[in-house]
Design a protein around this motif. Structure first.
Motif, mmCIF file in Angstrom:
data_model
loop_
_atom_site.group_PDB
_atom_site.id
_atom_site.type_symbol
_atom_site.label_atom_id
_atom_site.label_comp_id
_atom_site.label_asym_id
_atom_site.label_seq_id
_atom_site.Cartn_x
_atom_site.Cartn_y
_atom_site.Cartn_z
ATOM 1 N N HIS A 65 -49.473 131.003 -77.253
ATOM 2 C CA HIS A 65 -50.023 130.154 -76.195
ATOM 3 C C HIS A 65 -49.930 130.845 -74.829
ATOM 4 C CE1 HIS A 65 -50.725 126.462 -78.447
ATOM 5 N NE2 HIS A 65 -49.538 126.569 -79.016
ATOM 6 N N ASP A 66 -50.795 130.437 -73.933
ATOM 7 C CA ASP A 66 -50.789 130.913 -72.552
ATOM 8 C C ASP A 66 -49.466 130.538 -71.867
ATOM 9 O OD1 ASP A 66 -52.299 131.707 -69.999
ATOM 10 O OD2 ASP A 66 -51.702 129.642 -69.554
ATOM 11 N N GLU A 67 -48.917 131.475 -71.132
ATOM 12 C CA GLU A 67 -47.617 131.275 -70.473
ATOM 13 C C GLU A 67 -47.635 130.085 -69.500
ATOM 14 O OE1 GLU A 67 -46.192 135.010 -68.921
ATOM 15 O OE2 GLU A 67 -44.935 133.962 -67.449
ATOM 16 N N GLY A 68 -48.661 130.031 -68.673
ATOM 17 C CA GLY A 68 -48.773 128.938 -67.702
ATOM 18 C C GLY A 68 -48.907 127.587 -68.382
ATOM 19 N N PHE A 69 -49.612 127.569 -69.486
ATOM 20 C CA PHE A 69 -49.805 126.338 -70.257
ATOM 21 C C PHE A 69 -48.477 125.829 -70.824
ATOM 22 C CE2 PHE A 69 -50.321 124.887 -74.732
ATOM 23 C CZ PHE A 69 -50.938 123.664 -74.500
ATOM 24 N N VAL A 70 -47.692 126.737 -71.400
ATOM 25 C CA VAL A 70 -46.392 126.343 -71.974
ATOM 26 C C VAL A 70 -45.481 125.829 -70.861
ATOM 27 C CG1 VAL A 70 -44.304 127.198 -73.114
ATOM 28 C CG2 VAL A 70 -46.554 127.920 -73.941
ATOM 29 N N GLU A 71 -45.465 126.536 -69.733
ATOM 30 C CA GLU A 71 -44.602 126.103 -68.619
ATOM 31 C C GLU A 71 -45.040 124.751 -68.082
ATOM 32 O OE1 GLU A 71 -44.614 129.474 -66.065
ATOM 33 O OE2 GLU A 71 -42.928 130.396 -67.145
ATOM 34 N N PHE A 72 -46.335 124.554 -67.983
ATOM 35 C CA PHE A 72 -46.864 123.264 -67.528
ATOM 36 C C PHE A 72 -46.401 122.125 -68.443
ATOM 37 C CE2 PHE A 72 -50.085 120.274 -69.004
ATOM 38 C CZ PHE A 72 -50.098 119.396 -67.926
ATOM 39 N N LEU A 73 -46.539 122.334 -69.741
ATOM 40 C CA LEU A 73 -46.208 121.284 -70.710
ATOM 41 C C LEU A 73 -44.725 120.904 -70.620
ATOM 42 C CD1 LEU A 73 -47.873 119.819 -72.833
ATOM 43 C CD2 LEU A 73 -47.284 121.609 -74.482
ATOM 44 N N ARG A 74 -43.883 121.909 -70.533
ATOM 45 C CA ARG A 74 -42.442 121.656 -70.435
ATOM 46 C C ARG A 74 -42.109 120.945 -69.127
ATOM 47 N NH1 ARG A 74 -38.108 124.589 -68.243
ATOM 48 N NH2 ARG A 74 -39.598 126.153 -67.597
ATOM 49 N N GLU A 75 -42.681 121.445 -68.038
ATOM 50 C CA GLU A 75 -42.367 120.930 -66.706
ATOM 51 C C GLU A 75 -42.829 119.478 -66.535
ATOM 52 O OE1 GLU A 75 -40.590 122.273 -64.422
ATOM 53 O OE2 GLU A 75 -41.021 120.845 -62.799
ATOM 54 N N ILE A 76 -44.065 119.200 -66.921
ATOM 55 C CA ILE A 76 -44.577 117.842 -66.668
ATOM 56 C C ILE A 76 -43.874 116.823 -67.567
ATOM 57 C CG2 ILE A 76 -46.577 117.929 -68.261
ATOM 58 C CD1 ILE A 76 -48.120 116.420 -65.967
ATOM 59 N N SER A 77 -43.546 117.214 -68.791
ATOM 60 C CA SER A 77 -42.910 116.261 -69.700
ATOM 61 C C SER A 77 -41.463 115.999 -69.306
ATOM 62 C CB SER A 77 -42.975 116.789 -71.138
ATOM 63 O OG SER A 77 -42.262 115.951 -72.012
ATOM 64 N N THR A 78 -40.739 117.040 -68.915
ATOM 65 C CA THR A 78 -39.316 116.848 -68.635
ATOM 66 C C THR A 78 -39.062 116.314 -67.221
ATOM 67 O OG1 THR A 78 -39.153 119.221 -68.186
ATOM 68 C CG2 THR A 78 -38.437 118.503 -70.329
ATOM 69 N N ASN A 79 -40.045 116.436 -66.328
ATOM 70 C CA ASN A 79 -39.883 115.917 -64.952
ATOM 71 C C ASN A 79 -41.032 114.982 -64.584
ATOM 72 O OD1 ASN A 79 -37.489 117.482 -64.101
ATOM 73 N ND2 ASN A 79 -38.846 119.207 -64.474
ATOM 74 N N LEU A 80 -41.391 114.143 -65.501
ATOM 75 C CA LEU A 80 -42.602 113.330 -65.368
ATOM 76 C C LEU A 80 -42.681 112.547 -64.052
ATOM 77 C CD1 LEU A 80 -44.967 112.918 -67.274
ATOM 78 C CD2 LEU A 80 -43.811 110.939 -68.223
ATOM 79 N N GLU A 81 -41.584 111.873 -63.708
ATOM 80 C CA GLU A 81 -41.622 110.994 -62.536
ATOM 81 C C GLU A 81 -41.904 111.752 -61.246
ATOM 82 O OE1 GLU A 81 -38.210 109.506 -63.983
ATOM 83 O OE2 GLU A 81 -39.012 107.525 -64.497
ATOM 84 N N GLN A 82 -41.434 112.986 -61.209
ATOM 85 C CA GLN A 82 -41.576 113.798 -60.004
ATOM 86 C C GLN A 82 -43.045 114.072 -59.670
ATOM 87 O OE1 GLN A 82 -39.040 117.210 -60.402
ATOM 88 N NE2 GLN A 82 -40.355 118.398 -59.023
ATOM 89 N N TYR A 83 -43.903 114.033 -60.673
ATOM 90 C CA TYR A 83 -45.287 114.447 -60.460
ATOM 91 C C TYR A 83 -46.273 113.287 -60.391
ATOM 92 C CZ TYR A 83 -43.397 118.986 -61.392
ATOM 93 O OH TYR A 83 -42.648 120.118 -61.331
ATOM 94 N N TRP A 84 -45.777 112.097 -60.434
ATOM 95 C CA TRP A 84 -46.663 110.933 -60.402
ATOM 96 C C TRP A 84 -46.404 110.227 -59.094
ATOM 97 C CZ3 TRP A 84 -51.037 109.947 -62.225
ATOM 98 C CH2 TRP A 84 -51.531 108.659 -62.423
ATOM 99 N N HIS A 85 -47.459 110.007 -58.283
ATOM 100 C CA HIS A 85 -47.272 109.539 -56.910
ATOM 101 C C HIS A 85 -46.839 108.081 -56.821
ATOM 102 C CE1 HIS A 85 -51.239 107.864 -57.649
ATOM 103 N NE2 HIS A 85 -51.639 109.066 -57.999
ATOM 104 N N SER A 86 -47.017 107.303 -57.895
ATOM 105 C CA SER A 86 -46.582 105.911 -57.899
ATOM 106 C C SER A 86 -45.674 105.701 -59.108
ATOM 107 C CB SER A 86 -47.803 104.986 -57.948
ATOM 108 O OG SER A 86 -48.747 105.467 -58.854
ATOM 109 N N PRO A 87 -45.004 104.544 -59.202
ATOM 110 C CA PRO A 87 -44.112 104.361 -60.358
ATOM 111 C C PRO A 87 -44.866 104.578 -61.665
ATOM 112 C CG PRO A 87 -43.869 102.564 -58.800
ATOM 113 C CD PRO A 87 -45.024 103.385 -58.314
ATOM 114 N N LEU A 88 -44.186 105.177 -62.608
ATOM 115 C CA LEU A 88 -44.808 105.406 -63.912
ATOM 116 C C LEU A 88 -45.152 104.072 -64.561
ATOM 117 C CD1 LEU A 88 -42.764 108.064 -65.925
ATOM 118 C CD2 LEU A 88 -45.187 108.153 -65.352
ATOM 119 N N PRO A 89 -46.235 104.014 -65.316
ATOM 120 C CA PRO A 89 -46.499 102.779 -66.068
ATOM 121 C C PRO A 89 -45.302 102.465 -66.966
ATOM 122 C CG PRO A 89 -48.304 104.379 -66.311
ATOM 123 C CD PRO A 89 -47.213 105.072 -65.585
#
Ligand SMILES: [Zn+2]
Length: 347
Positions: A65-89
């Motif tokens: 897999h593409d390096e950036g893609f793997v890093e993105f997947l890990r980062e967004i899943s493990t730090n989900l709240e940090q990247y969503w501008h309003s409370p998570l559903p």
């Protein structure tokens, strides 16, 4: 002896709903799918369960897999709240909803929500807090299965992967898939020589094809419902035969809706002939149990004895073989279908 590879971490990934033509329905790719197969097979005589406890390294994932893609997947899943501008559903999952059209909108942006669309091709692979761990362990289950095939102690090795993987490409998720488990297994088995993939899921393995498109040492075969009428709609046609470096290393057999067992058996033989001509040293079988006549996602008519037949035909290739779980949405039937496939393989 059958080795069944399983990791309970898949239960961490359990999206609530799927968007279906304007309606929301329960997400069909549910933990019970894998657990039903596990409970059905694990208690049987001659089945050894292997549970990996050390996940694959990021480097191993980045080999397919593409390096950036793997890093993105890990980062967004493990730090989900940090990247969503309003409370998570309340359900805790981010669903991709903006996709970059080609040409003028296809730049990778800093926004994680923007990247979610960039690295996604449909709305069927939402990401929650447990998604990364589940996908990572699913990939680990496949790689562990490949290692067991290399060990050569078992008569059959079944990697009970969940979430599935064959719709995940080099740098995209989609179709319930995040990391391409079969591709990671292939990468492990390459030490034996050329590897052939025969994908028997109801849907085209578009992600696997994407990863090995230009690879002359991997045969990527898939038999599936005609993409003119079925997901994923834009790939899996018979004229897709591989990139310029690997012409004829890809082989697709699209089958009409309503395909019954006898037509399917002929297609299996055609595919096996093509794969054998490639002279592979190992075989990976992405197993979709969604070809079953009573599968809710399916318009084929395969019955129990067809799975026995398919397993037997695969065994006749006489190659080190790994089964990798993909689709199959009739939760009550999945375990029995997997059992029938293995019964044919070992007969
Ligand atoms: Zn499928």
């Amino acid at each position: 002896m059958i080795q069944l590879i399983y990791a309970s971490q898949h239960q961490l990934h359990d999206p609530p709903t799927e968007y279906a033509q304007g309606d929301m329905m329960p997400y069909p790719e549910m933990p019970a799918r894998a657990d039903q197969i596990y409970h059905h097979l694990a208690g049987q005589a001659g089945v050894e369960v292997i549970e990996p406890h050390t996940p694959l390294s990021l480097e191993s994932l980045m080999a397919v897999h593409d390096e950036g893609f793997v890093e993105f997947l890990r980062e967004i899943s493990t730090n989900l709240e940090q990247y969503w501008h309003s409370p998570l559903p309340d359900h805790g999952y981010l669903y991709p909803e903006v996709f970059p059209a080609r040409r003028h909108m296809n730049r990778l942006r800093d926004s994680m929500v923007g990247q979610l669309g960039y690295y996604t091709f449909d709305v069927f692979a939402p990401i929650g807090k447990g998604t990364w761990q589940a996908a990572l362990y699913s990939a680990t289950v496949a790689a562990t299965g490949a290692a067991q095939v290399l060990e050569g102690q078992a008569s059959a090795v079944y990697a009970l992967c969940r979430p599935p993987g064959h719709h995940a490409g080099y740098d995209f998720v989609g179709g319930y898939c995040y990391l391409n488990n079969a591709a990671l297994a292939v990468n492990r088995l390459r030490e034996l020589g050329r590897v052939a993939i025969i994908d028997i899921d109801y849907h085209h393995g578009n992600g696997t094809q994407h990863i090995f498109w230009d690879d002359p040492d991997v045969f990527t075969g898939s038999l599936h419902a005609d993409p003119t009428f079925e997901y994923p709609y834009y790939s899996g046609f018979a004229d897709e035969i591989g990139g310029s470096e690997a012409i004829h290393a890809t082989h697709n057999i699209p089958l009409p809706l309503g395909t019954d067992g006898s037509t399917y058996r002929q297609a299996v033989h055609e595919m096996i002939e093509k794969a054998a001509a490639f002279e592979p040293s190992a075989l990976v079988i992405p197993v979709g149990l969604d070809t079953f006549e009573d599968d809710p996602n399916c318009h084929f008519g395969l019955q129990l004895d067809d799975y026995v037949y398919i397993g037997k035909a695969i065994a006749e290739m006489g190659l080190p073989t790994l089964f990798v779980q993909e689709g199959g949405y009739n939760v009550e039937a999945n375990g029995l279908l997997a059992e029938k496939l293995l019964e044919g393989f070992l007969s």
